[in-house]
Design a protein around this motif. Structure first.
Motif, PDB file in Angstrom:
ATOM      1  N   SER A  99       0.720  -1.132   0.183  1.00 29.79           N
ATOM      2  CA  SER A  99      -0.081  -0.005   0.134  1.00 29.79           C
ATOM      3  C   SER A  99       0.939   1.271  -0.056  1.00 29.79           C
ATOM      4  CB  SER A  99      -0.861   0.023   1.198  1.00 29.79           C
ATOM      5  OG  SER A  99      -1.574  -1.189   1.215  1.00 29.79           O
ATOM      6  N   VAL A 100       0.497   2.137  -0.839  1.00 29.04           N
ATOM      7  CA  VAL A 100       1.243   3.476  -0.879  1.00 29.04           C
ATOM      8  C   VAL A 100       0.307   4.542   0.051  1.00 29.04           C
ATOM      9  CG1 VAL A 100       2.222   5.227  -2.308  1.00 29.04           C
ATOM     10  CG2 VAL A 100       1.986   2.969  -3.430  1.00 29.04           C
ATOM     11  N   HIS A 101       1.167   4.828   1.367  1.00 23.10           N
ATOM     12  CA  HIS A 101       0.350   5.389   2.058  1.00 23.10           C
ATOM     13  C   HIS A 101       0.306   6.799   2.019  1.00 23.10           C
ATOM     14  CE1 HIS A 101      -0.183   1.983   5.395  1.00 23.10           C
ATOM     15  NE2 HIS A 101      -0.928   2.042   4.351  1.00 23.10           N
ATOM     16  N   CYS A 102       1.513   7.488   1.653  1.00 25.53           N
ATOM     17  CA  CYS A 102       1.527   8.846   1.555  1.00 25.53           C
ATOM     18  C   CYS A 102       2.498   9.260   0.236  1.00 25.53           C
ATOM     19  CB  CYS A 102       2.200   9.550   2.819  1.00 25.53           C
ATOM     20  SG  CYS A 102       2.261  11.202   2.529  1.00 25.53           S
ATOM     21  N   MET A 103       2.458  10.508  -0.432  1.00 27.25           N
ATOM     22  CA  MET A 103       2.969  10.827  -1.574  1.00 27.25           C
ATOM     23  C   MET A 103       3.045  12.402  -1.567  1.00 27.25           C
ATOM     24  SD  MET A 103       1.982   9.809  -5.438  1.00 27.25           S
ATOM     25  CE  MET A 103       0.395  10.312  -5.170  1.00 27.25           C
ATOM     26  N   ASP A 104       4.021  12.978  -2.554  1.00 29.18           N
ATOM     27  CA  ASP A 104       4.216  14.366  -2.951  1.00 29.18           C
ATOM     28  C   ASP A 104       4.822  14.394  -4.112  1.00 29.18           C
ATOM     29  OD1 ASP A 104       3.371  16.986  -2.493  1.00 29.18           O
ATOM     30  OD2 ASP A 104       5.213  17.551  -1.171  1.00 29.18           O
ATOM     31  N   VAL A 105       4.609  15.439  -4.572  1.00 27.35           N
ATOM     32  CA  VAL A 105       5.366  15.708  -6.021  1.00 27.35           C
ATOM     33  C   VAL A 105       5.629  17.301  -6.043  1.00 27.35           C
ATOM     34  CG1 VAL A 105       4.427  13.929  -7.426  1.00 27.35           C
ATOM     35  CG2 VAL A 105       2.864  16.164  -7.274  1.00 27.35           C
ATOM     36  N   THR A 106       6.638  17.765  -6.879  1.00 22.21           N
ATOM     37  CA  THR A 106       7.419  18.855  -7.107  1.00 22.21           C
ATOM     38  C   THR A 106       7.308  19.292  -8.481  1.00 22.21           C
ATOM     39  OG1 THR A 106       9.244  20.212  -6.440  1.00 22.21           O
ATOM     40  CG2 THR A 106       9.846  18.066  -6.979  1.00 22.21           C
ATOM     41  N   LEU A 107       7.418  20.563  -8.423  1.00 21.43           N
ATOM     42  CA  LEU A 107       7.451  21.135 -10.018  1.00 21.43           C
ATOM     43  C   LEU A 107       8.606  20.810 -10.680  1.00 21.43           C
ATOM     44  CD1 LEU A 107       6.091  24.777  -9.257  1.00 21.43           C
ATOM     45  CD2 LEU A 107       4.975  22.982 -10.173  1.00 21.43           C
ATOM     46  N   GLY A 108       9.371  20.390  -9.851  1.00 18.29           N
ATOM     47  CA  GLY A 108      11.134  20.148 -10.543  1.00 18.29           C
ATOM     48  C   GLY A 108      11.104  18.562 -10.962  1.00 18.29           C
ATOM     49  N   GLY A 109       9.739  18.004 -10.980  1.00 24.85           N
ATOM     50  CA  GLY A 109       9.955  16.635 -11.720  1.00 24.85           C
ATOM     51  C   GLY A 109      10.256  15.487 -10.609  1.00 24.85           C
ATOM     52  N   LEU A 110      10.218  15.750  -9.377  1.00 23.21           N
ATOM     53  CA  LEU A 110      10.491  14.511  -8.626  1.00 23.21           C
ATOM     54  C   LEU A 110       9.232  14.131  -7.694  1.00 23.21           C
ATOM     55  CD1 LEU A 110      13.682  15.550  -6.932  1.00 23.21           C
ATOM     56  CD2 LEU A 110      13.309  13.689  -8.526  1.00 23.21           C
ATOM     57  N   GLY A 111       9.157  13.106  -7.395  1.00 17.32           N
ATOM     58  CA  GLY A 111       7.924  12.487  -6.333  1.00 17.32           C
ATOM     59  C   GLY A 111       8.845  11.807  -5.191  1.00 17.32           C
ATOM     60  N   VAL A 112       7.949  11.855  -4.091  1.00 16.74           N
ATOM     61  CA  VAL A 112       8.398  10.897  -2.962  1.00 16.74           C
ATOM     62  C   VAL A 112       7.087  10.320  -2.631  1.00 16.74           C
ATOM     63  CG1 VAL A 112       8.067  12.828  -1.347  1.00 16.74           C
ATOM     64  CG2 VAL A 112       9.588  10.907  -0.625  1.00 16.74           C
ATOM     65  N   SER A 113       7.316   9.095  -2.173  1.00 15.94           N
ATOM     66  CA  SER A 113       6.291   8.044  -1.604  1.00 15.94           C
ATOM     67  C   SER A 113       6.598   7.251  -0.662  1.00 15.94           C
ATOM     68  CB  SER A 113       5.521   7.579  -2.860  1.00 15.94           C
ATOM     69  OG  SER A 113       6.474   6.672  -3.349  1.00 15.94           O
ATOM     70  N   SER A 114       5.778   6.859   0.320  1.00 11.33           N
ATOM     71  CA  SER A 114       5.948   5.693   1.239  1.00 11.33           C
ATOM     72  C   SER A 114       4.879   4.615   1.461  1.00 11.33           C
ATOM     73  CB  SER A 114       6.001   6.528   2.671  1.00 11.33           C
ATOM     74  OG  SER A 114       4.776   6.852   2.930  1.00 11.33           O
ATOM     75  N   ASP A 115       5.333   3.405   1.772  1.00  9.04           N
ATOM     76  CA  ASP A 115       4.483   2.179   1.549  1.00  9.04           C
ATOM     77  C   ASP A 115       4.275   1.786   2.836  1.00  9.04           C
ATOM     78  OD1 ASP A 115       6.729   0.612   1.866  1.00  9.04           O
ATOM     79  OD2 ASP A 115       6.702   0.082  -0.023  1.00  9.04           O
ATOM     80  N   SER A 116       3.374   0.633   3.046  1.00 11.55           N
ATOM     81  CA  SER A 116       2.990   0.056   4.153  1.00 11.55           C
ATOM     82  C   SER A 116       4.099  -0.690   5.009  1.00 11.55           C
ATOM     83  CB  SER A 116       1.907  -0.700   3.920  1.00 11.55           C
ATOM     84  OG  SER A 116       2.066  -1.754   3.066  1.00 11.55           O
ATOM     85  N   GLU A 117       5.273  -0.994   4.238  1.00 16.97           N
ATOM     86  CA  GLU A 117       6.440  -1.587   5.029  1.00 16.97           C
ATOM     87  C   GLU A 117       7.411  -0.289   5.292  1.00 16.97           C
ATOM     88  OE1 GLU A 117       7.661  -5.084   3.216  1.00 16.97           O
ATOM     89  OE2 GLU A 117       5.957  -6.157   3.653  1.00 16.97           O
ATOM     90  N   HIS A 137      14.169   5.844   9.035  1.00 13.88           N
ATOM     91  CA  HIS A 137      13.119   5.578   9.987  1.00 13.88           C
ATOM     92  C   HIS A 137      12.789   4.223  10.474  1.00 13.88           C
ATOM     93  CE1 HIS A 137      10.719   9.318   9.960  1.00 13.88           C
ATOM     94  NE2 HIS A 137      11.091   9.805   8.468  1.00 13.88           N
ATOM     95  N   PHE A 138      12.153   3.981  11.475  1.00 15.39           N
ATOM     96  CA  PHE A 138      11.966   2.761  12.099  1.00 15.39           C
ATOM     97  C   PHE A 138      10.358   2.502  11.957  1.00 15.39           C
ATOM     98  CE2 PHE A 138      15.784   4.051  14.047  1.00 15.39           C
ATOM     99  CZ  PHE A 138      16.595   2.886  13.655  1.00 15.39           C
ATOM    100  N   GLY A 139       9.945   1.543  11.187  1.00 13.00           N
ATOM    101  CA  GLY A 139       8.439   1.147  11.128  1.00 13.00           C
ATOM    102  C   GLY A 139       7.792   2.067  10.006  1.00 13.00           C
ATOM    103  N   ASP A 140       6.224   2.225   9.960  1.00  9.25           N
ATOM    104  CA  ASP A 140       5.787   2.955   9.009  1.00  9.25           C
ATOM    105  C   ASP A 140       6.185   4.268   8.937  1.00  9.25           C
ATOM    106  OD1 ASP A 140       4.483   0.595   8.484  1.00  9.25           O
ATOM    107  OD2 ASP A 140       2.511   1.114   9.276  1.00  9.25           O
ATOM    108  N   VAL A 141       6.045   4.979   7.856  1.00  5.13           N
ATOM    109  CA  VAL A 141       6.212   6.397   7.437  1.00  5.13           C
ATOM    110  C   VAL A 141       4.846   7.122   7.063  1.00  5.13           C
ATOM    111  CG1 VAL A 141       7.178   8.058   6.194  1.00  5.13           C
ATOM    112  CG2 VAL A 141       8.652   6.030   6.634  1.00  5.13           C
ATOM    113  N   TYR A 142       4.296   7.859   7.846  1.00 10.98           N
ATOM    114  CA  TYR A 142       2.914   8.181   7.481  1.00 10.98           C
ATOM    115  C   TYR A 142       2.828   9.321   6.784  1.00 10.98           C
ATOM    116  CZ  TYR A 142       1.953   4.814  11.399  1.00 10.98           C
ATOM    117  OH  TYR A 142       1.743   3.868  12.112  1.00 10.98           O
ATOM    118  N   THR A 143       3.875  10.189   6.674  1.00  9.29           N
ATOM    119  CA  THR A 143       3.690  11.440   6.058  1.00  9.29           C
ATOM    120  C   THR A 143       4.930  11.923   5.232  1.00  9.29           C
ATOM    121  OG1 THR A 143       3.275  13.910   6.143  1.00  9.29           O
ATOM    122  CG2 THR A 143       4.259  12.772   8.090  1.00  9.29           C
ATOM    123  N   CYS A 144       5.047  12.306   3.921  1.00 10.74           N
ATOM    124  CA  CYS A 144       6.164  12.920   3.263  1.00 10.74           C
ATOM    125  C   CYS A 144       5.665  14.205   2.456  1.00 10.74           C
ATOM    126  CB  CYS A 144       6.952  11.820   2.543  1.00 10.74           C
ATOM    127  SG  CYS A 144       5.894  10.703   1.301  1.00 10.74           S
TER     128      CYS A 144
END
Length: 402
Positions: A99-117, A137-144
């Motif tokens: 599961s992809v829990h969180c994500m963000d993108v930037t105008l510069g052509g990059l994305g960042v995302s975190s999953d359930s592991e 990080h240790f454990g789930d990453v809820y926000t990025c």
């Protein structure tokens, strides 16, 4: 109040592409019998874009490679909905299909995302190619999320830590500690000298990034603080009485309203610099997400599927409150005067400035869509099925006539 819905098969664009193709469609409204039917391809044009016929009150107004416009008329009900398919689907960012829990993108052509592991990935938003992993990080990453520069990333998770990363090198530049439970969301003040976080410990905290120090802690008494967002308010908006002199580490907090969505069903507003509670709105169930959609207009979504739109100048008289899904509201994305809402039943729909639903992004087959974000050129969704879907803004804006 419950809203009527037209629901279309999630992969309609591929299902209707071939001769004799078929895709299911339904009308649903609480208190009324549901109506189920099919759209059927009856002929193919030279461009291989299907012409579709339908019945049971459904009619197709137009159809293209990634878009279909549907009308529904039955028993005095008249609805028009546009459905848009993704231009690209990224399956290799989180290869394990977690599961992809969180994500963000930037105008510069990059994305960042975190999953359930707990995997954090930095990737190219044009191709989906992974550039690097962020490990620490240790454990789930809820926000990025990206800082406004587009080359620095802020994350938080179950390990009660906030981390600041270089998107270019993947190195962690700072770690901020102080929360007593998992961090659920963050907000960035202006260009990022200060940041705000909220967590399952019932608090929101204002931090100085340069010293990694917590400058103030807001105790909400509302259980988990599930979400937070910031907005500069009009000059005449009352943010409470200033009772202290901000230190030189506090930058850009004046005139800002901090919204906090609480597990116990309240949306709370605080003057970020005054530390004063400005209002509290009873939303009846856990508030999962909140966003400003204009300088004074706020939209929030709850665990029981309700959306509330209200004006901060008259918070006790919401502009509209309704339920359009049978599952939780998971994210809100302000977009060109309205907003996208993603839900736990796989829906991701757009509400316009008149508070009317006009289009839906398809692709997720009943899997929760945890987040919707935009870089201006496209809208991206993060889903439990492990896929990140990309929808062209040109397709969306054509429907919205922007």
């Amino acid at each position: 109040m419950a809203a009527s819905r037209v629901i279309l098969q999630s992969d309609f664009n591929s299902a209707l592409r071939d001769k004799d193709g078929k895709a299911w469609i339904s009308y649903k409204c609480q208190g009324k019998d549901s109506i189920h039917s099919y759209l059927k391809t009856t002929e193919l044009s030279e461009s291989r874009i299907p012409y579709v016929s339908s019945s049971d009150g459904f009619s197709v107004q137009s159809v293209s490679e990634r878009r279909i416009d549907i009308n529904f008329e039955n028993d005095g009900e008249s609805l028009r909905r546009t459905f848009i398919a993704p231009a690209m689907t990224f399956s290799s960012i989180h290869k394990e299909r977690k599961s992809v829990h969180c994500m963000d993108v930037t105008l510069g052509g990059l994305g960042v995302s975190s999953d359930s592991e707990g995997r954090l990935k930095v990737w190219e938003s044009g191709s989906g190619d992974v550039r690097r992993d962020l490990e620490g990080h240790f454990g789930d990453v809820y926000t990025c999320q990206f800082f406004p520069s587009g080359i620095v990333i802020l994350t938080g998770g179950a390990d009660m830590q906030l981390k600041i990363w270089s998107a270019e090198t993947g190195q962690c530049a700072a770690t901020l500690r102080g929360h007593k439970a998992g961090i659920l969301e963050t907000a960035i003040v202006d260009r990022g000298r200060n940041i705000v976080s909220c967590a399952r410990d019932g608090t929101s905290r204002l931090w100085d990034c340069s010293t990694q120090q917590c400058l103030v802690t807001v105790e909400t008494e509302g259980g988990n603080v599930n979400c937070c967002t910031l907005q500069a308010t009009p000059p005449d908006y009352d943010l409470g009485t200033q009772s202290h002199t901000p230190g030189e580490q506090e930058v850009g907090t004046a005139g800002k309203l901090l919204l906090l969505g609480c597990e116990r069903g309240y949306l709370q507003g605080y003057g970020l610099q005054t530390r004063q509670k400005v209002f509290e709105l009873d939303c009846h169930d856990a508030v999962n997400c909140c966003r400003f959609v204009s300088e004074t207009c706020v939209a929030c979504g709850t665990q029981d599927g309700h959306i509330t739109i209200t004006d901060i100048r008259n918070i006790r008289m919401p502009l509209r409150e309704w339920k359009e899904t049978r599952n939780a509201i998971l994210s809100i994305l302000p977009y060109k005067g309205g907003f996208f809402t993603s839900t736990g039943d796989g829906s991701c729909f757009y509400v316009d400035q008149s508070q009317e639903t006009v289009l839906e992004l398809c692709g997720a087959d009943c899997d929760p869509v945890y987040r919707a974000v935009s870089d201006g050129a496209a809208v991206y969704t993060a889903c439990r099925d492990g896929l990140i879907r990309k929808y062209q803004s040109a397709d969306i804006d054509q429907c919205l006539q922007l």
